[in-house]
Design an enzyme around this catalytic site. Structure first.
Site, short mmCIF file in Angstrom:
data_model
loop_
_atom_site.label_atom_id
_atom_site.label_comp_id
_atom_site.label_asym_id
_atom_site.label_seq_id
_atom_site.Cartn_x
_atom_site.Cartn_y
_atom_site.Cartn_z
N GLU A 115 0.85 -1.19 0.00
CA GLU A 115 0.00 0.00 0.00
C GLU A 115 0.88 1.24 0.00
O GLU A 115 2.10 1.15 0.20
CB GLU A 115 -0.93 0.00 1.23
CG GLU A 115 -1.98 -1.08 1.16
CD GLU A 115 -2.95 -1.11 2.32
OE1 GLU A 115 -4.07 -1.59 2.13
OE2 GLU A 115 -2.58 -0.65 3.42
N HIS A 239 -9.03 9.58 2.62
CA HIS A 239 -8.57 8.49 1.76
C HIS A 239 -8.74 8.94 0.32
O HIS A 239 -9.79 9.50 -0.04
CB HIS A 239 -9.42 7.23 2.02
CG HIS A 239 -8.79 5.98 1.49
ND1 HIS A 239 -8.65 5.73 0.15
CD2 HIS A 239 -8.23 4.91 2.13
CE1 HIS A 239 -8.06 4.56 -0.02
NE2 HIS A 239 -7.79 4.04 1.17
N ARG A 287 -0.91 8.94 1.58
CA ARG A 287 -2.30 9.33 1.33
C ARG A 287 -2.56 10.82 1.22
O ARG A 287 -3.36 11.26 0.42
CB ARG A 287 -3.16 8.84 2.47
CG ARG A 287 -3.67 7.50 2.20
CD ARG A 287 -4.48 7.01 3.32
NE ARG A 287 -4.45 5.58 3.14
CZ ARG A 287 -4.95 4.72 3.97
NH1 ARG A 287 -5.53 5.14 5.07
NH2 ARG A 287 -4.89 3.45 3.72
N HIS A 348 -11.45 9.56 6.20
CA HIS A 348 -11.24 8.12 6.40
C HIS A 348 -10.81 7.75 7.80
O HIS A 348 -11.21 6.72 8.33
CB HIS A 348 -10.18 7.67 5.40
CG HIS A 348 -9.87 6.21 5.44
ND1 HIS A 348 -10.80 5.25 5.12
CD2 HIS A 348 -8.73 5.54 5.75
CE1 HIS A 348 -10.24 4.05 5.22
NE2 HIS A 348 -9.00 4.19 5.62
N ARG A 383 -1.49 9.02 9.08
CA ARG A 383 -1.32 7.58 9.36
C ARG A 383 -0.85 6.83 8.12
O ARG A 383 -1.40 7.00 7.02
CB ARG A 383 -2.65 6.98 9.81
CG ARG A 383 -2.59 5.49 10.01
CD ARG A 383 -3.89 4.98 10.56
NE ARG A 383 -4.98 5.10 9.63
CZ ARG A 383 -5.37 4.13 8.81
NH1 ARG A 383 -4.74 2.96 8.79
NH2 ARG A 383 -6.40 4.31 8.01
P1 FAD Z 1 -14.08 0.61 15.88
O1 FAD Z 1 -13.79 -0.66 15.18
O2 FAD Z 1 -14.57 1.75 15.07
O3 FAD Z 1 -15.13 0.26 17.00
C1 FAD Z 1 -15.75 1.28 17.76
C2 FAD Z 1 -16.67 0.60 18.76
O4 FAD Z 1 -17.13 1.58 19.69
C3 FAD Z 1 -17.92 0.01 18.12
O5 FAD Z 1 -18.22 -1.22 18.75
C4 FAD Z 1 -19.00 1.02 18.44
O6 FAD Z 1 -20.28 0.46 18.50
C5 FAD Z 1 -18.54 1.48 19.81
N1 FAD Z 1 -19.06 2.79 20.21
C6 FAD Z 1 -18.91 3.98 19.59
N2 FAD Z 1 -19.56 4.95 20.26
C7 FAD Z 1 -20.13 4.34 21.33
C8 FAD Z 1 -20.96 4.79 22.39
N3 FAD Z 1 -21.34 6.06 22.52
N4 FAD Z 1 -21.40 3.87 23.30
C9 FAD Z 1 -21.06 2.56 23.20
N5 FAD Z 1 -20.25 2.09 22.22
C10 FAD Z 1 -19.80 2.97 21.31
N6 FAD Z 1 -7.12 0.22 9.12
C11 FAD Z 1 -6.14 -0.66 8.86
O7 FAD Z 1 -5.17 -0.79 9.63
N7 FAD Z 1 -6.21 -1.43 7.72
C12 FAD Z 1 -7.22 -1.34 6.84
O8 FAD Z 1 -7.26 -2.06 5.85
C13 FAD Z 1 -8.25 -0.40 7.09
N8 FAD Z 1 -9.29 -0.25 6.22
C14 FAD Z 1 -10.31 0.60 6.55
C15 FAD Z 1 -11.42 0.68 5.71
C16 FAD Z 1 -12.49 1.48 6.04
C17 FAD Z 1 -13.68 1.57 5.13
C18 FAD Z 1 -12.45 2.24 7.24
C19 FAD Z 1 -13.59 3.12 7.63
C20 FAD Z 1 -11.34 2.17 8.07
C21 FAD Z 1 -10.27 1.35 7.73
N9 FAD Z 1 -9.15 1.24 8.56
C22 FAD Z 1 -8.16 0.36 8.28
C23 FAD Z 1 -9.13 1.90 9.87
C24 FAD Z 1 -9.52 0.88 10.95
O9 FAD Z 1 -10.53 0.05 10.46
C25 FAD Z 1 -10.01 1.56 12.21
O10 FAD Z 1 -9.16 2.59 12.59
C26 FAD Z 1 -10.07 0.53 13.35
O11 FAD Z 1 -10.84 -0.56 12.97
C27 FAD Z 1 -10.65 1.18 14.59
O12 FAD Z 1 -10.89 0.17 15.53
P2 FAD Z 1 -11.40 0.56 16.97
O13 FAD Z 1 -11.47 -0.71 17.74
O14 FAD Z 1 -10.57 1.66 17.52
O15 FAD Z 1 -12.85 1.17 16.73
C1 SIN Z 2 -7.39 0.60 2.47
O1 SIN Z 2 -7.64 -0.58 2.32
O2 SIN Z 2 -7.10 1.38 1.58
C2 SIN Z 2 -7.48 1.14 3.86
C3 SIN Z 2 -6.23 0.83 4.55
C4 SIN Z 2 -6.13 1.68 5.77
O3 SIN Z 2 -6.95 2.55 6.00
O4 SIN Z 2 -5.16 1.48 6.50
#
Ligand code: FAD
Ligand code: SIN
Length: 530
Positions: A115, A239, A287, A348, A383
């Site tokens: 990537e 993104h 990015r 993103h 990032r």
């Molecule tokens: P999240 O997975 O966002 O979970 C948040 C949790 O908090 C959820 O369970 C939600 O319900 C809960 N929550 C929120 N507010 C409240 C509230 N008020 N009360 C109770 N619960 C609450 N990163 C990578 O490293 N590789 C990738 O390939 C990648 N691809 C991505 C693709 C997309 C489309 C997106 C949007 C992001 C991507 N990212 C990627 C970024 C990555 O997915 C996220 O940064 C990461 O998953 C965040 O994880 P987290 O556990 O911090 O939060």
């Molecule tokens: C992607 O698959 O382009 C997202 C990867 C990331 O957000 O780290």
């Protein structure tokens, strides 16, 4: 305990990669409650496409991964944190393999994709739907663990602190959180000796975002209101390649498409325009560089989108690597094996957040944070792709280990006041919420987007200040709903982003302003103190 309260050893807010990693580590010894807003799969984790960055190839080194992370982060990263996370990546991948995540393999070895910003192939993945596989494996392990209770449909409103104690103890500790049970409509006090905030990012503060509907910055806003510092909120990542489609507004086309050879073109002239912006790294520049280039093309030529094209590669290679995206696009009448995909940049990832140390500790005793909600020093001003899930695994575990190591010092929560609804009524004007949501998101997109100016930031600040009393008034007078909770948090995060952006008098990484186009010699975090 009664219907209005629960008590566990540890409360984890969020069931994504960070929250579930923390819960699984804690549950070796402690009783853990995990809350999620909506479904347990509602966070960004389930949506991740590209994969997880880790040094696993013989030709790759930790030093290279550290350097790539700091180049992408424009030097704002904390080197100690970067090394801490990157050195723990191979072990994190091993644990996911043990949990049964079916990563792609080639001749038995993990297949590594590439990537933007990475000098080596180092992204482990499950086709183009890595997040879903990771979320499913973590959730299965949590569901099977008798020490973990998972409660979906709970919208946390605020952290429980000293001001909620029946008799003020003066300890300054966080004792859990109040959450709205969206099924019964009741607000419950979930108390615990320690709380881990893992509520994800604030992407939905922008009109166009790849993030799920619930990414409204609740965790950042709750921690800020409770008294924790937040930093680098101006570093909002866009993104480069979100699908442009009038019906489907937030579908990501993974960076791995460019990693495997996808190219960007002007849709009318066919010019491969990245050569005008970064001739060396082209489509695989970090990015911020690629997103700004696309934004510039769109604005300069009055375009709706640019083209991302990988159709020069064999069709079976494309469908083999990107089955989910291929199928989704086919459903919309776009065949990526024979022609280009129309794409635009979209918000993103939230690089800033609640300030934490290497143990996931925030400023507040008893409160930890991990994942996208936090600012650990890993990402700096931008990032590096696929470093985010990695951060969730490393800090989810670090926070849990710190709680376990110091458990004897975590006191029993004191008596806590029940949620008081005696002075509120049901709202009869839901339209106020919708109107303010739309206004904030559109304004943030137009005034606080990829390219900024001081004048536009000041306009945004004025609007946010004006909305404050209206939203506070609404919150003070009406019974809480998830929409209202989210609006209050979205508004608070918008204010933090603008305040941070106004403080940075330089352009660095994701923060690019026409009024200060130069980068200062020394990188400095933007830290806001409540
Ligand atoms: P999240 O997975 O966002 O979970 C948040 C949790 O908090 C959820 O369970 C939600 O319900 C809960 N929550 C929120 N507010 C409240 C509230 N008020 N009360 C109770 N619960 C609450 N990163 C990578 O490293 N590789 C990738 O390939 C990648 N691809 C991505 C693709 C997309 C489309 C997106 C949007 C992001 C991507 N990212 C990627 C970024 C990555 O997915 C996220 O940064 C990461 O998953 C965040 O994880 P987290 O556990 O911090 O939060
Ligand atoms: C992607 O698959 O382009 C997202 C990867 C990331 O957000 O780290």
């Amino acid at each position: 305990m009664n219907d209005n309260s629960t008590q566990f050893d540890v409360l984890v807010i969020g069931s994504g990669a960070a929250g579930l990693t923390a819960a699984l580590t804690l549950a070796t010894k402690l009783r853990v409650l995990v809350l999620a807003k909506g479904k347990l799969t509602s966070g960004s984790t389930a949506w991740a496409q590209g994969g997880i960055a880790a040094v696993l190839d013989a030709g790759d080194t930790f030093d290279d991964h550290v350097r790539d992370t700091m180049v992408a982060g424009a030097g704002l990263n904390d080197r100690e944190t970067v090394e801490f996370v990157i050195e723990r990546a191979p072990a994190a991948i091993d644990r996911l393999c043990e949990l049964g995540v079916p990563f792609n393999r080639e001749s038995g070895d993990l297949h590594l994709t590439r990537e933007g910003g990475h000098s080596h192939r180092r992204i482990v993945h499950v086709n183009d739907a890595t997040g879903w596989a990771v979320q499913a494996a973590l959730l299965k392990a949590a569901e099977e663990n008798p020490n973990i209770t998972l409660l979906p449909d709970r919208s946390c409103i605020d952290l429980i602190t000293g001001r909620h104690e029946t008799k003020y103890s003066g300890s300054g500790r966080v004792w859990g959180a109040y959450a709205l049970d969206t099924v019964t409509g009741k607000v419950v006090a979930h108390t615990a000796r320690a709380t881990i905030m893992a509520a994800g990012g604030a992407g939905r503060v922008y009109q166009f975002s790849t993030a799920p509907r619930g990414a409204t910055g609740d965790g950042i806003a709750m921690a800020w209101r409770a008294g924790a510092r937040v930093s680098n909120m101006e570093m909002m990542q866009f993104h480069p390649t979100c699908l442009y489609n009038l019906e489907v507004k937030n579908f990501l086309v993974t960076e791995a498409v460019r990693g495997e050879g996808g190219r960007l073109f002007h849709p009318e002239t066919g010019h491969r325009f990245m050569e005008d912006y970064d001739a060396e790294r082209m489509e695989l520049a970090p990015r911020d560089v690629v997103a700004r280039a696309i934004d510039d093309q769109i604005k300069r030529f009055g375009l709706d989108y640019v083209h991302l094209d990988i159709s020069h590669l064999p069709a079976d290679f494309i469908t083999g690597h990107f089955p989910t995206i291929h199928e989704k696009l086919l459903g919309l009448g776009i065949d990526m094996t024979t022609g280009p995909i129309p794409v635009v940049p979209a918000q993103h990832y939230t690089c800033g957040g609640v300030v934490i140390d290497l143990n996931g500790r925030t400023d507040l005793p008893g409160l930890y944070a991990a994942g996208e909600v936090s600012e650990s020093g890993l990402h700096g001003a931008n990032r590096l792709a696929s470093n985010s899930l990695l951060e969730c695994f490393v800090f989810g575990e670090a926070a849990a280990r710190d709680v376990l190591a110091h458990w004897d010092g975590f006191e029993e929560p004191p008596a806590i006041r029940e949620w008081d609804e005696s002075r509120v009524t049901d709202s009869d004007e839901e339209v106020v919420i919708k109107q303010n949501w739309t206004e904030i998101r559109r304004m943030m997109w137009n005034y606080v987007g990829i390219v900024r100016t001081t004048k536009r930031l000041e306009r945004a600040k004025n609007r946010i200040d004006l909305l404050a009393s209206e939203i506070d008034d609404y919150y003070g007078n009406f019974r809480v709903t998830t929409d209202l909770i989210e609006l209050r948090n979205l508004h608070q995060c918008a204010g933090l982003i603008v305040q941070s952006a106004l403080k940075r008098h330089e352009s660095r990484g994701l923060h690019y302003t026409l009024d200060y186009p130069e980068t200062d010699e020394f990188a400095k975090d933007t830290v806001l103190v409540p």
